[in-house]
Design a protein around this motif. Structure first.
Motif, mmCIF file in Angstrom:
data_model
loop_
_atom_site.group_PDB
_atom_site.id
_atom_site.type_symbol
_atom_site.label_atom_id
_atom_site.label_comp_id
_atom_site.label_asym_id
_atom_site.label_seq_id
_atom_site.Cartn_x
_atom_site.Cartn_y
_atom_site.Cartn_z
ATOM 1 N N LEU A 74 0.832 -1.201 0.000
ATOM 2 C CA LEU A 74 0.000 0.000 0.000
ATOM 3 C C LEU A 74 0.866 1.251 0.000
ATOM 4 C CD1 LEU A 74 -2.888 1.205 0.284
ATOM 5 C CD2 LEU A 74 -2.611 0.985 2.761
ATOM 6 N N GLU A 75 1.864 1.277 0.873
ATOM 7 C CA GLU A 75 2.749 2.443 0.983
ATOM 8 C C GLU A 75 3.517 2.674 -0.312
ATOM 9 O OE1 GLU A 75 6.399 4.073 3.844
ATOM 10 O OE2 GLU A 75 5.328 2.215 4.337
ATOM 11 N N LYS A 76 4.020 1.609 -0.915
ATOM 12 C CA LYS A 76 4.788 1.722 -2.159
ATOM 13 C C LYS A 76 3.926 2.317 -3.275
ATOM 14 C CE LYS A 76 7.145 -1.215 -5.605
ATOM 15 N NZ LYS A 76 6.187 -0.976 -6.713
ATOM 16 N N ASN A 77 2.720 1.785 -3.463
ATOM 17 C CA ASN A 77 1.862 2.252 -4.538
ATOM 18 C C ASN A 77 1.330 3.650 -4.275
ATOM 19 O OD1 ASN A 77 0.973 0.071 -6.782
ATOM 20 N ND2 ASN A 77 1.572 -0.972 -4.892
ATOM 21 N N LEU A 78 1.068 3.968 -3.021
ATOM 22 C CA LEU A 78 0.596 5.301 -2.690
ATOM 23 C C LEU A 78 1.665 6.342 -2.991
ATOM 24 C CD1 LEU A 78 -1.692 6.992 -1.575
ATOM 25 C CD2 LEU A 78 -0.874 6.517 0.733
ATOM 26 N N GLY A 79 2.907 6.003 -2.668
ATOM 27 C CA GLY A 79 4.005 6.912 -2.973
ATOM 28 C C GLY A 79 4.166 7.131 -4.461
#
Length: 282
Positions: A263-268
């Motif tokens: 989630l964090e990777k794609n949100l970034g």
């Protein structure tokens, strides 16, 4: 102990974004492949009415929620789903420009959703939990397997990734409301069977309707390519099937699959894309 099981670091907040995809929807936007485009469009056709029903079912129990964290997440859930419904309404309106009879497709699904809205409140919320499980598993696949949408136009790819991110963020909100206010494991599993049937039925019917409009409903080559997409390579359903069936496990919770790193990777990456797009516009 909080009634919410959403992990620390995951925020359930709506993002006020808009994707202008009208031009893309006039094309076979998924790599010029008629089946892949029709399948993804078929999913979108269920979202405006479906996500409004998700909101309605959670609202039926809103007054019973006392935990401040879960109350805040319910507000975020409603906001996110309302924006998803709005964006996919624009999306579906855009499909009309390609000559699809979207009104007839909507009428077919709305008849089903009107029936769902007459069910007891407990079954409506159980249905939302089941449907949210399907969207969460498919969302995880979109975030984990970029090859699923690698051939899509950049704007369509980002629209689906934005939706997948928010479906992941709020994947346990309705479930936590159900667990606090109802908590019936037998009902949860039973309703999942019916939701499974209807989810795949309407996705299949919508896909067939769109393929018929393209003159490809009886094309063996189209269906062989579609079967490969779903069950071969990249195998959208093949890779999702084990996670779908996890729902039948007693004690299951959506965050048993802790995909916060994904989630964090794609949100970034999504935020970086917005910044780059704005810079180009200037």
């Amino acid at each position: 102990m909080s009634a919410s099981a959403t992990p620390e670091g995951v925020s359930v907040e709506p993002r006020h974004v808009h994707f202008d995809v009208d031009d893309e929807l006039k094309t076979l936007w998924h790599g010029n492949d008629v089946f892949r485009t029709a399948f993804m469009n078929a999913l979108s056709l269920q979202f405006p009415d479906g996500e409004q029903q998700f909101i309605n079912s959670v609202r039926l129990y809103r007054d019973q929620i006392t935990d401040p964290k879960l109350k805040q997440e319910v507000r975020g859930f409603i906001g996110q789903e309302a924006l998803h419904s709005r964006e996919h309404k624009h999306y579906n309106d855009g499909l009309k420009a390609r000559g699809y009879d979207i009104d007839a497709i909507d009428a077919r699904f709305r008849k089903h959703m009107d029936w769902v809205a007459r069910l007891p409140a407990s079954r409506q919320l159980a249905g939302t939990c089941a449907a949210e499980h399907y969207t969460a598993v498919l969302a995880n696949g979109i975030l984990k397997h970029p090859e699923w949408l690698a051939d899509a136009t950049p704007r369509m790819r980002e629209l689906w990734r934005w939706h997948a991110i928010e479906e992941t963020e709020h994947k346990s909100v309705a479930f936590d409301v159900y667990r606090q206010c109802i908590g019936n494991e037998k009902l949860r599993k039973l309703v999942f069977v019916f939701v499974t049937w209807n989810f795949f039925k309407f996705t299949f019917l919508n896909t067939c309707t769109l393929l018929r409009a393209e003159g490809k409903l009886w094309s063996l080559r189209t269906w062989l390519g579609g079967l490969n997409f779903l069950w071969g390579k990249p195998g959208v359903l093949r890779k999702s099937l084990p996670e779908f069936f996890e729902y039948f496990r007693t004690g299951f919770h959506p965050w048993d699959q802790d995909n916060r790193d994904l989630l964090e990777k794609n949100l970034g990456e999504l935020k970086a894309g917005y910044v780059e797009a704005k810079a180009k516009a200037v």
